[in-house]
Design an enzyme around this catalytic site. Sequence first.
Site, mmCIF file in Angstrom:
data_model
loop_
_atom_site.group_PDB
_atom_site.id
_atom_site.type_symbol
_atom_site.label_atom_id
_atom_site.label_comp_id
_atom_site.label_asym_id
_atom_site.label_seq_id
_atom_site.Cartn_x
_atom_site.Cartn_y
_atom_site.Cartn_z
ATOM 1 N N SER A 174 0.825 -1.205 0.000
ATOM 2 C CA SER A 174 0.000 0.000 0.000
ATOM 3 C C SER A 174 0.861 1.258 0.000
ATOM 4 O O SER A 174 1.606 1.518 0.952
ATOM 5 C CB SER A 174 -0.926 0.012 1.225
ATOM 6 O OG SER A 174 -1.500 1.291 1.367
ATOM 7 N N ASP A 327 -6.127 0.598 -9.180
ATOM 8 C CA ASP A 327 -7.380 1.345 -9.384
ATOM 9 C C ASP A 327 -8.011 1.064 -10.749
ATOM 10 O O ASP A 327 -9.099 1.580 -11.048
ATOM 11 C CB ASP A 327 -7.117 2.851 -9.255
ATOM 12 C CG ASP A 327 -6.758 3.237 -7.823
ATOM 13 O OD1 ASP A 327 -7.112 2.488 -6.898
ATOM 14 O OD2 ASP A 327 -6.116 4.290 -7.644
#
Length: 449
Positions: A174, A327
Amino acid sequence: MPTDHGPKPLRATRSGPLKGSLRPPGDKSISHRSLMLGALAVGETVVEGLLEGEDVISTAAAMRAFGATVTRGEDAVWRVAGPGVGGLLEPEGVIDYGNAGTGVRLALGIAGSHAFATTFTGDGSLIKRPMGRVLDPLRRMGVQVIARSGDRLPATVRGPDVPVPVEYRLPVASAQVKSSILLAGLNVPGTTTVIEPVPTRDHTERMLQAFGAAIDIETGEDGSRIIRVDGRHDLKPQHIVVPGDPSSAAFPIVAALIVEGSDVTVENVLLNPTRTGLLETLIEMGADIVIENRRAVGGEEVGDIRVRHKRLKGVRVPASRAPSMIDEYPILAIAAAFAEGDTLMEGIGEMRVKESDRIAAIAAGLVANGVTVEEGPESLLVHGGAEVPGGGLVATRLDHRIAMSFLILGLAAEKPVTVDDAATIATSFPAFQGLMTGLGARFEEATDG
Ligand code: S3P
């Protein structure tokens, strides 16, 4: 900043060839970081090409609450005059970050190493998302945290007088967690270390280098990236030119691939290798994509991406590619629905904790439009076909990328596709509808939802 709009149902209808060129808005990741690092530098940072979407406007409001002066000129150039690292003020009210996961997680890091209390909240999507991934390392630095059960927002952080430097190995791939710790580390005496086993987008590191932070990056014996930042040094203000967002460019790119006869150029797109997984995947699927005019903008490579309609074939997308296109899976799933054969996306468990549970949202939306899918805990298999029936109503679950993806599906499906709320698109790509319409896309308001 909370969004005060009601739901806005929108319908997309099969369109003629999409033709022309467009410039996507500024990159969202770089836009958030520009305002934050501007606030953490002493003096005036100038930002051109900032994404003026709701998520980034929330960061502008947050930085003002910490005492920075953030202004927008008539020329759309933004200026940030920072109080600098250690000089932030205690916000007077609660900071409402709306829908912006990146914004709030990075701001938690900034606030956490300052010796005052800050309370954050968000919209119906953000308050469901896990914050423990950034609150845990902050606790190790000595930060006091009071959060709703499960480490959800609303949450208050209060930094200690002297935060403790940590060495933290990321348990999830992340960039948000990495960045939150590094930004906290700027106000921690000594060296804060983040070890990243799997590389994620590196905008924070690049921008910290440009702002003159004491940052050092090394590759460990096991191939992991070891990032060290020495705290309590001044940052120097910068002039930033934000490149176009590849995650927004993804929508017209896939639209041009699936709408027959299309020929579209998406200009000024960021080509940082930590962000190009979708292009790699589409090229493997046989897409007609040519990158023209490669050049450097603000320390990043950008290019113009010319895309022509082409029948794609299904592929297996390896788990190792997930960080570089995290994404983009929603819009990849739309391309996959029109491809010949199956597309298997593996190792995408992180998709379940985005603005919505994106594996579930994509699967439900595709099924509603006549596409067969197989959903796994961390995977998605899409059975493609030359024709997609369409005709479905898609629940967007406060998720901008789900809304845009299914509107793109509707441009090539047999029957129109309706999304229950297109208002969320304003968080990342306010000009989406206008720019797509300019290429020939057909949208209409759908009062019947
Ligand atoms: C972002 C990192 C990604 C991405 C998000 C933006 C960033 O999240 O999904 O839209 O700017 O750092 P994770 O790093 O949590 O996967």
